[in-house]
Enzyme design. Structure first.
Site: not given
Ligand code: NDP
Length: 281
Positions: A49, A93, A116
């Site tokens: 990422k 994460q 997200d």
């Protein structure tokens, strides 16, 4: 024979356009990633990422916390990032170490920085039929693939295998908002194959290799395989028996190279979109 849905190519095109837009910005968007613990796969995901963000001109900040970190330590990092005007998107994460309450962590991210799209505010907006600040990345990537290939959604029967907050649940709402008739299946669903056989659009997000066999696919169905599994030889595969399903389907995604690249593409797009909202552009 089905047409291949090439997420890798679609994502590349979307990211080229995004990179052009970012090039002209004086102040660059910034994505902050919090990673806690030693999970090897998480470290690989976070690095990819970071690398992708930097390729596009997005600033990336990675905050690493030890496996034995506390809830309070993570929450303090979130509060700092929430109040830092130079940070546009915050990603935690997952999975987090077992002592951490992940639900509370996600809830403490400011909804305007929820890159997200997993904060209850953003998921709630989708459930209410409204536009969230950010859509969850994988469902957003799937909708973009359908749009790219001109696959109409309205009036279609979409069957989704999987009801996680990450994929199946928000995708079901997003397809409903696009006027599909949606059926969501899960591990307690009875007669799964009878349901999948009715699908015009069949999405499998179960994480079970060979779950979707050829005879579960209706002739002409669009098959979207979200699953990421390992074969005995170590190669990646999805949930769908690709070579069995492919002759029946009208469109099908490969694994790898289908949905996966679209997920990271959506993350980058979400970072940019949140930047624009925060900067009133
Ligand atoms: P979860 O494990 O959180 O959810 C899996 C879902 O599938 C659950 O709802 C579960 O049901 C259901 N399920 C599991 N087995 C069966 C079965 N035999 N029959 C019917 N339903 C079943 O996984 P995620 O949603 O996080 O991820 C799903 C897969 O997608 C994984 O392989 C993951 O690696 C992959 N993934 C891929 C991404 C990409 O970019 N390509 C992004 C995110 C995930 P129940 O709720 O009853 O337990």
């Amino acid at each position: 024979m089905a047409k291949l849905i090439e997420g890798k190519i679609v994502a590349k095109k979307i990211l080229e356009n995004l990179s052009d837009e970012i090039l002209f910005l004086e102040k660059k968007p910034c994505l902050a990633v919090i990673i806690a613990g030693d999970d090897a796969a998480s470290k690989i995901y976070v690095n990819s990422k970071k690398k992708k963000a930097e390729e596009l001109g997005i600033k990336s900040v990675v905050i690493e916390l030890p496996q034995n970190c506390t809830q309070q330590e993570i929450l303090e990092k979130i509060y700092t990032l929430n109040n830092d005007d130079s940070v546009n998107g915050i990603l935690v994460q997952l999975p987090l170490p077992p002592q951490i309450n992940a639900k509370e962590v996600v809830e403490k991210i400011h909804p305007l920085k929820d890159v997200d799209g997993l904060h209850p505010y953003n998921l709630g907006q989708i459930a209410a039929g409204n536009k969230p600040h950010a859509y969850p990345c994988t469902p957003k990537g799937i909708i973009r693939l359908l749009e790219y290939y001109d696959i109409s959604i309205a009036g279609k029967h979409a069957v989704i295998i999987g009801r996680s907050n990450l994929v199946g649940r928000p995708l079901s709402l997003m397809l409903l908002n696009e006027n599909a008739t949606v059926t969501v299946c899960h591990s307690k669903t009875k007669n799964l194959s009878q349901i999948t056989q009715q699908a015009d659009i069949l999405v499998s997000a179960a994480g079970q290799r060979n779950l979707v066999k050829a005879d579960m696919v209706k002739d002409g169905a669009v098959v979207i395989d979200v699953g990421i599994n390992r074969q005995e030889d170590g190669k990646l595969c999805g949930d769908v028996d690709f070579w069995g399903a492919e002759p029946r389907a009208s469109y099908i995604t490969p694994v790898p190279g289908g949905v996966g690249p679209m997920t990271i593409c959506s993350l980058m797009q979400n970072t940019f979109d949140l930047y624009k909202i925060q900067n009133k552009i």
